[in-house]
Design a protein around this motif. Sequence first.
Motif, mmCIF file in Angstrom:
data_model
loop_
_atom_site.group_PDB
_atom_site.id
_atom_site.type_symbol
_atom_site.label_atom_id
_atom_site.label_comp_id
_atom_site.label_asym_id
_atom_site.label_seq_id
_atom_site.Cartn_x
_atom_site.Cartn_y
_atom_site.Cartn_z
ATOM 1 N N ASN A 22 -12.550 -15.778 -20.343
ATOM 2 C CA ASN A 22 -12.171 -14.372 -20.573
ATOM 3 C C ASN A 22 -11.081 -14.153 -21.617
ATOM 4 O O ASN A 22 -11.266 -13.353 -22.528
ATOM 5 N N ALA A 23 -9.936 -14.781 -21.497
ATOM 6 C CA ALA A 23 -8.884 -14.579 -22.498
ATOM 7 C C ALA A 23 -9.109 -15.564 -23.641
ATOM 8 O O ALA A 23 -9.052 -16.773 -23.433
ATOM 9 N N ILE A 24 -9.384 -15.030 -24.848
ATOM 10 C CA ILE A 24 -9.678 -15.829 -26.048
ATOM 11 C C ILE A 24 -10.522 -17.062 -25.689
ATOM 12 O O ILE A 24 -10.106 -18.196 -25.896
ATOM 13 N N ALA A 25 -11.732 -16.780 -25.192
ATOM 14 C CA ALA A 25 -12.456 -17.834 -24.486
ATOM 15 C C ALA A 25 -13.936 -17.937 -24.844
ATOM 16 O O ALA A 25 -14.583 -16.948 -25.177
ATOM 17 N N PRO A 26 -14.485 -19.162 -24.719
ATOM 18 C CA PRO A 26 -15.928 -19.342 -24.927
ATOM 19 C C PRO A 26 -16.783 -18.832 -23.769
ATOM 20 O O PRO A 26 -17.978 -18.606 -23.936
ATOM 21 N N ILE A 27 -16.165 -18.712 -22.573
ATOM 22 C CA ILE A 27 -16.920 -18.276 -21.383
ATOM 23 C C ILE A 27 -16.380 -16.919 -20.931
ATOM 24 O O ILE A 27 -15.163 -16.737 -20.813
ATOM 25 N N MET A 28 -17.293 -15.977 -20.695
ATOM 26 C CA MET A 28 -16.888 -14.634 -20.247
ATOM 27 C C MET A 28 -17.495 -14.360 -18.873
ATOM 28 O O MET A 28 -18.559 -14.882 -18.531
ATOM 29 N N THR A 29 -16.803 -13.514 -18.116
ATOM 30 C CA THR A 29 -17.335 -13.135 -16.803
ATOM 31 C C THR A 29 -17.167 -11.645 -16.576
ATOM 32 O O THR A 29 -16.310 -11.002 -17.175
ATOM 33 N N GLU A 30 -17.987 -11.131 -15.691
ATOM 34 C CA GLU A 30 -17.771 -9.796 -15.145
ATOM 35 C C GLU A 30 -17.385 -9.958 -13.677
ATOM 36 O O GLU A 30 -18.023 -10.753 -12.962
ATOM 37 N N PRO A 31 -16.375 -9.236 -13.209
ATOM 38 C CA PRO A 31 -16.020 -9.326 -11.790
ATOM 39 C C PRO A 31 -17.239 -8.970 -10.938
ATOM 40 O O PRO A 31 -17.893 -7.947 -11.188
ATOM 41 N N GLY B 57 -20.024 -10.008 -11.209
ATOM 42 C CA GLY B 57 -21.262 -10.031 -12.007
ATOM 43 C C GLY B 57 -21.498 -11.373 -12.682
ATOM 44 O O GLY B 57 -21.131 -12.428 -12.166
ATOM 45 N N ALA B 58 -22.067 -11.284 -13.889
ATOM 46 C CA ALA B 58 -22.567 -12.486 -14.576
ATOM 47 C C ALA B 58 -21.462 -13.212 -15.340
ATOM 48 O O ALA B 58 -20.405 -12.658 -15.635
ATOM 49 N N ALA B 59 -21.773 -14.471 -15.664
ATOM 50 C CA ALA B 59 -20.964 -15.249 -16.599
ATOM 51 C C ALA B 59 -21.857 -15.538 -17.806
ATOM 52 O O ALA B 59 -23.055 -15.760 -17.639
ATOM 53 N N TRP B 60 -21.281 -15.501 -19.000
ATOM 54 C CA TRP B 60 -22.110 -15.712 -20.202
ATOM 55 C C TRP B 60 -21.346 -16.446 -21.304
ATOM 56 O O TRP B 60 -20.121 -16.541 -21.259
ATOM 57 N N ARG B 61 -22.129 -16.970 -22.257
ATOM 58 C CA ARG B 61 -21.568 -17.798 -23.332
ATOM 59 C C ARG B 61 -21.314 -16.958 -24.574
ATOM 60 O O ARG B 61 -22.212 -16.257 -25.039
ATOM 61 N N GLN B 62 -20.121 -17.125 -25.148
ATOM 62 C CA GLN B 62 -19.836 -16.525 -26.452
ATOM 63 C C GLN B 62 -20.408 -17.422 -27.566
ATOM 64 O O GLN B 62 -20.789 -18.584 -27.306
ATOM 65 N N THR B 63 -20.387 -16.921 -28.800
ATOM 66 C CA THR B 63 -20.901 -17.738 -29.928
ATOM 67 C C THR B 63 -20.134 -19.055 -30.045
ATOM 68 O O THR B 63 -20.733 -20.092 -30.353
#
Length: 499
Positions: A352-361, A363-369
């Motif tokens: 989440n913070a300046i990160a390759p992996i993102m999440t939604e509370p 919800g889903a987790a997904w990959r950044q570029t």
Amino acid sequence: HSARIAIDPSFTVGPVRRETFGSFVEHLGRCVYTGIYEPGHPSADAQGFRGDVLDLVKELGVSTVRYPGGNFVSGYKWEDGVGPAADRPVRYDLAWHSTETNAFGLNEFMAWTKASGTEAMMAVNLGTRGIQEALELLEYSNAPGGTALSELRRSHGVDEPHGITFWCLGNEMDGPWQLGHKTATEYGRLAAETARGMRQMFPELTLVACGSSSSNMPTFGEWERIVLTEAYDEVDLISAHAYYREENDLPSFLAAADDLDYFVASVAATADAVGAARKSPKKIGISFDEWNVWYHEEENPGIITGGEWPVAPRMEEDRYTVADAVVVGNLLISLLRNTDRVHSASQAQLVNAIAPIMTEPGGAAWRQTIFHPFALTSRFAAGRVLRVAIDSPSYENARFGSSELVDAVATHDADAGTMALFVVNRALDAATSIRLDATAFGDVSLVEALTFSNDDVHWRASEQDSTSVLPTPNPTAALADGALTIELPPVSWSMVRLT
Ligand code: AHR
């Protein structure tokens, strides 16, 4: 454009170190809370660790994880985060102007490293605290039992010592923004004495002194000289931190790795000068323990001020472009090329913070570029790093004057008989044809060639679409008579594997 690259198995720089593929979990925004830790999330285990995030961390190929900061550690009391959850104090986190619930602390983090198959790199607070608190944290973590703090840990349900061997002596103490910021002399003395005390308890630790927060710091160079003059004999590594962003100048941004190379060369020269002056046979390594692309975008809330002290706010949640991923891939090329001096590195940060992996509370987790070049480099860089000879056209840019259009590094695993080339094309206007001379390897064949690029270099992944731009097989790759030819599209990162 065209460029030539030559490699030879005998021209090695040093080992591919697993520690190059470290990451960083700070109590910042949603990195911990609703990032790696979210009790009640559908994928969470009994400890509250998000299973979808654990899967992505494993896929990313992360080795070490620095914790708990970052700026956060400079005001942190580790004791707040251990013991029964109901007794843990709620505190202001001055670094990020947030409220810290302390629901997640040392023991949860160590359990998470086990679940994720990673190794901890623990930071002590040398901002508002000092030697005594660092020693107490070490005793609590590593003493087997029979002392007050190891028994306290056992009373908290953790029978076995954590055995943490990798420690950061504070964070960015050169930065005026840092709580407890110090002059180089003040910090160097404190780092040396903290290190000496820690080694009196456990001699076999790897200890990292704070270097510079960026190569643009007014104290860059002098800081390292003074800190190492004080602490040379007591520490193993000196840290380096670097963040880059596009700032309406894509050509300069694409050459960001030139700065990383300059950073490493400058710190190595400074450390060696200190070592030479004291006639020491010891060499200080570099821990590049914060590096990434970071925007501080206005629409993406940065530091909060005023009367609000939110819990785990959305903060520094950069959304990365294809060009950002090319730069991240290139920064990894530079870290590998410098493996003789860079003994450890941590991409900042993990979720989440300046990160390759993102999440939604919830919800889903997904990959950044930026996930993709990291994951592929971590997975396929193996054996020894090879010195590559690159004959590339150069291009003008505002920040560095002149930079090479093509940058690359190769690794060779002699036991497995495999080789990997990681290469970027920084050209904006056209493809670059590469000819890779691998005749020194004898009879080789092509395993795969993957390229990450897109016509719109500013395409970003999102929760809705994180898969329409991915590394894909490069159909131009061909091998004949020990020479590989491949077309690299503009602004691209590629990996070629041979066996
Ligand atoms: O990684 C984000 C922040 O950047 C860290 O807390 C700090 O060390 C650096 O300035």
